[in-house]
Design an enzyme around this catalytic site. Structure first.
Site, PDB file in Angstrom:
ATOM      1  N   HIS A   1     107.925  50.889  48.203  1.00 57.68           N
ATOM      2  CA  HIS A   1     106.972  51.435  47.234  1.00 57.68           C
ATOM      3  C   HIS A   1     105.992  52.389  47.919  1.00 57.68           C
ATOM      4  CE1 HIS A   1     103.626  49.019  48.727  1.00 57.68           C
ATOM      5  NE2 HIS A   1     104.496  48.008  48.804  1.00 57.68           N
TER       6      HIS A   1
ATOM      7  N   GLU B   1     107.983  41.095  47.539  1.00 59.20           N
ATOM      8  CA  GLU B   1     107.448  41.076  48.903  1.00 59.20           C
ATOM      9  C   GLU B   1     107.313  39.646  49.409  1.00 59.20           C
ATOM     10  OE1 GLU B   1     107.458  42.162  51.657  1.00 59.20           O
ATOM     11  OE2 GLU B   1     105.864  43.617  51.933  1.00 59.20           O
TER      12      GLU B   1
END
Length: 186
Positions: free
Chosen positions: A11, A86
């Site tokens: 990201h 994550e």
């Protein structure tokens, strides 16, 4: 084990990346630089033939926003998979790194993820990433996060794929993995 051809994106930069905060399961919006990171990834991918590729993304907001910007013009469908989230940092979610213990060793930055109280740790992250990779049915573009990307790339291309420690590695670029070899596209 052999793996399908992969393009892996991290990201774009978030407000918390810029502040040097641990994010884990929490989310913060992309910065202006993060928007440019995603646009750069879109430009890289637009020059590739991705016929037959599937597009998969972490469900976390920062990754999903990046996927929309980077893949929006080339992907008919973007599917989320929770295994691309994550690494969990438990009690350290949202905490500034400067206030955390810095373990000794060759990569204290990475060691913080391993020692985070109530965190996921690397062993569990590896199990999750291996299960995800085992379920892939063909070539794929993945939008994920820094530590999850490192784990996926080390499984597919070996430890050399992540031998250079960097706190914000991968934002604005694309990792191409094919036949066990990683190539950085910038």
């Amino acid at each position: 084990m052999t793996f399908p051809e992969l393009y892996i994106l991290r990201h774009g930069e978030t407000e918390w990346n810029a502040e040097n905060r641990m994010q884990g399961a929490l989310n913060s919006p992309l910065t202006d630089k993060g928007l440019r990171d995603a646009a750069r990834q879109a430009a890289i991918l637009n020059g590739l033939d991705l016929t037959g590729f599937q597009f998969l993304c972490s469900p976390q907001g920062r990754a999903f926003q990046t996927a929309g910007l980077a893949l929006g013009r080339i992907a008919a469908d973007i599917h989320t998979d929770d295994r691309l989230r994550e690494i969990g940092v438990g009690d350290w979610s949202g905490v500034l790194r400067d206030g955390l213990p810095v373990p000794e060793g060759k990569d204290p930055f990475m060691a913080q993820y391993e020692i985070a109280p109530s965190g996921e740790g690397f062993a569990r992250l590896e199990v999750r990433c291996r299960a995800f990779l085992a379920d892939l049915t063909g070539p794929s573009v993945l939008v994920t996060h820094g530590i999850t990307s490192r784990m996926l790339r080390s499984i597919v291309a070996g430890e050399g794929a992540v031998s250079v420690p960097t706190i914000h590695g991968g934002q604005g670029c694309v990792y191409h993995l094919k036949d066990g070899v990683q190539k950085l596209l910038e």
